[in-house]
Design an enzyme around this catalytic site. Structure first.
Site, short mmCIF file in Angstrom:
data_model
loop_
_atom_site.label_atom_id
_atom_site.label_comp_id
_atom_site.label_asym_id
_atom_site.label_seq_id
_atom_site.Cartn_x
_atom_site.Cartn_y
_atom_site.Cartn_z
N CYS A 55 0.85 -1.19 0.00
CA CYS A 55 0.00 0.00 0.00
C CYS A 55 0.89 1.25 0.00
CB CYS A 55 -0.90 0.00 1.24
SG CYS A 55 -1.91 1.48 1.41
N CYS A 104 -7.25 -1.29 1.57
CA CYS A 104 -6.18 -1.78 2.42
C CYS A 104 -6.76 -2.03 3.81
CB CYS A 104 -5.04 -0.76 2.48
SG CYS A 104 -3.75 -1.18 3.68
N CYS A 107 -4.98 0.50 6.59
CA CYS A 107 -5.24 1.94 6.70
C CYS A 107 -6.55 2.38 6.06
CB CYS A 107 -4.08 2.74 6.11
SG CYS A 107 -3.94 2.66 4.31
N CYS A 129 -8.62 -5.59 -9.70
CA CYS A 129 -8.23 -4.50 -10.60
C CYS A 129 -7.80 -3.34 -9.72
CB CYS A 129 -9.45 -4.15 -11.45
SG CYS A 129 -9.15 -2.90 -12.69
#
Length: 141
Positions: A55, A104, A107, A129
């Site tokens: 991330c 994510c 976060c 995607c």
């Protein structure tokens, strides 16, 4: 998504001002406001480098190059996350359709969407995607 929606819910939390300071305007628009980068413009769409995709907002490991495949859809595609707990899936009813948003799990940043049943020859029949701008590739040494 606003910071008030995510504060305290994730292991990594920051104020809206802190996210704006850390991220570029384009990164902020995608990661924190659930935007989308234009197709065929992201740096990882055609990348075949071996490594881990993390991330861009918090550094959590999300996908690996072994789950990445060439979908030719304009964004990096993966058939599965690195770990099932690395991402969270949420129903997205924006733009007049029902999709599954991928965030994510560390976060709460927007990564992209996951689609099923498109006929790609992958073990899961799924296509995560993901926006390149949501990721940082850490190449295998």
């Amino acid at each position: 998504m606003t910071s008030s929606e995510t504060t305290g819910r994730y292991a990594v939390t920051k104020t809206d001002a802190e996210w704006r300071e850390q991220l570029s305007p384009q990164e902020y628009a995608v990661l924190r406001q659930a935007g989308t980068e234009r197709p065929f413009t992201g740096e990882y769409e055609d990348t075949t480098t071996e490594g881990v995709y993390a991330c861009r907002a918090c550094g959590a490991e999300l996908f690996t190059s072994s789950e990445k495949f060439a979908s030719h859809c304009g964004w990096p595609s993966f058939f599965d996350p690195k770990d099932s707990d690395a991402v969270e899936l949420l129903q997205d009813r924006s733009l007049g359709m029902v999709r599954t948003e991928v965030r994510c799990a560390t976060c709460g940043s927007h990564l992209g969407h996951v689609f099923e049943g498109e006929g790609y020859p992958t073990p899961t029949d799924q296509r995560y995607c993901i926006n390149s701008i949501s990721l940082t590739l850490r190449p295998t040494a």
